[in-house]
Write an enzyme that holds these catalytic residues in place. Structure first.
Site, PDB file in Angstrom:
ATOM      1  N   GLY A   1      32.596  44.952-103.681  1.00 29.40           N
ATOM      2  CA  GLY A   1      32.677  46.249-104.342  1.00 29.40           C
ATOM      3  C   GLY A   1      32.580  46.124-105.850  1.00 29.40           C
TER       4      GLY A   1
ATOM      5  N   GLU B   1      33.021  39.638-104.203  1.00 26.71           N
ATOM      6  CA  GLU B   1      31.582  39.858-104.347  1.00 26.71           C
ATOM      7  C   GLU B   1      31.392  41.177-105.085  1.00 26.71           C
ATOM      8  OE1 GLU B   1      29.583  37.581-103.771  1.00 26.71           O
ATOM      9  OE2 GLU B   1      30.904  36.285-102.617  1.00 26.71           O
TER      10      GLU B   1
ATOM     11  N   CYS C   1      23.906  45.352-104.893  1.00 23.62           N
ATOM     12  CA  CYS C   1      24.574  44.544-105.921  1.00 23.62           C
ATOM     13  C   CYS C   1      23.630  43.574-106.624  1.00 23.62           C
ATOM     14  CB  CYS C   1      25.758  43.785-105.311  1.00 23.62           C
ATOM     15  SG  CYS C   1      25.305  42.778-103.889  1.00 23.62           S
TER      16      CYS C   1
END
Length: 493
Positions: A202, A224, A259
């Site tokens: 997140g 992460e 991401c």
């Protein structure tokens, strides 16, 4: 009415409920059930079966949550998960085997090994952008390492969260693997418990909350996160191929809501116009004249993120920099692929991770100045990309840019390579997983030394003497010459 209120109160998932869940899982783990190779194989095969038998439902859930194209759902979520399961099934027996370790003269005769043992009961908190991949890929690692698991899917992808809870309960061992749905209250209740490891995917703000909760129990974490992943574009390249690969990594990955999505581009002033023209051509080829009508683009996840992205575009010193795209539909939460040229480095869009379909281009006089620009940003991104044919530039990129992962002449594809660790550094995260790295992330590497009763040297026991000290120092240093000198000195003493 009173009975209804009691039923509602009972349904609330609070700290006591979380405590019961963890206790049940810990009781199961203590039996040794999850440690067996057979159990691990059974669960991974069950997950493969789950993915095979429910692909249409998974694709539908992802469409409900994100309007994600079936192509992306099938390839980037389902197929990548299947690959993770198959790799673990193929290699897990080897991963579980003790690793031989060297010993020294100090403990001669002896042997040593490193034994991988499961950590215990672990907690996986996943994200909304890839609801199945980032939920179940860590679970594959946790299963292969022999742990009991609680998975908390993101409430921001409700259809996927609900389907995950149902499928995991139907296919996997519910005494050892559980899904808990909910939002902040449920996550907070779970974070109050003692875990043997937490993996969170997140943003940095929530990551700090997770780490603070983990610190109370000295729980190790894997984080992460994300960051502003840069793309350096040199001029001596196949521009058409480079543009397509950037598009695939940006808009072809959940419309920039990933991401490792390219966050901004750095190129030279002389090359910027060519690059923009190439983007215009390829974007129109891929998504048509009106990209809001395209079925190959995900929508923005919710109104809050739509408003956040709109704010980045509408900033006074940024809105005039849009050279392509910019269309949006608030009702349908759609934003078209948008290119911005020469955005000020002090603008909002350059201060925070974009996580959406906006792509600023920053220009420099010489491509080598890109490295200084990346360093001046102060952060270490989850990924960094370079497009060039210049060997010297490639070396400098690898040597000087600190990021979770680097890719030369492509974007995002390193996620598909299970022999590479996936993880961040600094603000973009800590720890890594994928392939064997997932197994290692959820394992304790236990040191084991074996000795017999022979070779019991009196040197280590009192009374201590200068001769014993000299010889033990030589033994610990591993110097054969020093050992011979010490023995000779002791002999002639």
């Amino acid at each position: 009415m009173l009975m209804e209120n009691k039923a509602e109160n009972k349904a609330v998932f609070d700290a006591e409920s979380a405590k019961e869940v963890v206790k049940e899982l810990r009781d199961s783990f203590v039996t040794g059930k999850t440690k067996s190779y057979r159990w691990r194989v059974t669960q991974l095969k069950a997950m493969l079966k789950m993915l095979d038998e429910n692909e249409p439902q998974i694709v539908a859930a992802l469409r409900d949550d994100l309007s994600k194209p079936e192509f992306e759902s099938s390839l980037y979520e389902i197929q990548m998960l299947k690959n993770s399961c198959r790799l673990a099934l193929k290699e897990m027996n080897h991963w579980m085997m003790p690793e031989k370790a060297k010993t020294s003269l100090t403990t001669f005769p002896s042997s040593a090994e490193i034994v991988s043992e499961p950590l215990g009961v672990v907690f996986v908190i996943s994200a909304w952008n890839y609801p199945f991949l980032v939920s179940l890929d860590p679970v594959v690692g946790a299963i292969s390492a022999g742990n009991a698991i609680v998975l908390k899917p993101s409430e921001m992808a409700p259809a996927s969260s609900s389907l995950l809870a149902k499928l995991v309960a139907d296919y996997l061992d519910s005494s050892c693997i559980k899904v808990v749905e909910g939002a902040v209250p449920e996550t907070s209740a779970l974070l109050e418990q003692k875990w043997d490891k937490i993996l969170y995917t997140g943003n940095g703000r929530v990551a700090r909350i997770v780490m603070a909760a983990a610190a109370k129990h000295l729980t190790p974490v894997v984080m992460e996160l994300g960051g502003k992943s840069p793309v350096i574009v040199d001029s001596d390249i196949n521009l058409k191929v480079a543009t397509r690969r950037i598009i695939a990594g940006k808009w072809g990955c959940n419309n920039g809501q990933a991401c490792v999505s390219p966050d901004y581009i750095i190129t030279t002033k002389d090359y910027a116009t060519k690059l923009v023209d190439s983007f215009k051509c390829e974007l129109e080829r891929f998504y048509g004249n009106d990209p809001l009508e395209s079925k190959d683009l995900s929508r923005i996840v919710n109104s809050n993120h739509f408003d956040r992205l709109s704010k980045l575009m509408d900033e006074e010193k940024v809105s005039s920099k849009i050279v392509h795209g910019g269309q949006r539909n608030e009702k349908n939460l759609q934003i078209a692929p948008t290119i911005l040229l020469d955005v000020p480095v002090n603008s909002l869009i350059m201060k925070e991770e974009i996580f959406g379909p906006l792509l600023p281009i920053i220009t420099v006089d010489k491509v080598e100045q890109s490295f200084d620009l990346i360093h001046s940003s102060g952060g270490k991104p989850l990924a960094a990309y370079l497009f060039t044919n210049n060997k010297k530039l490639k070396r400098k990129f690898v040597e000087t840019v600190s990021a979770g992962g680097l890719v030369v002449n492509d974007t995002a594809v390193h996620l598909a390579i299970h022999s590479l660790p996936f993880g961040g550094v600094g603000e973009s995260g800590m720890g890594s997983y994928h392939g064997k790295f997932s197994f290692d992330a959820f394992s304790h590497k236990k040191a084991v030394l074996y000795r017999g009763f022979a070779g019991d040297a009196l040197l280590r026991y009192p009374p201590y003497t200068p001769g014993k000290l000299t010889l033990l120092q030589a033994l610990l240093s591993g110097s054969i010459v020093g050992i011979i000198r010490a023995l000779l000195g002791w002999f002639w003493a």
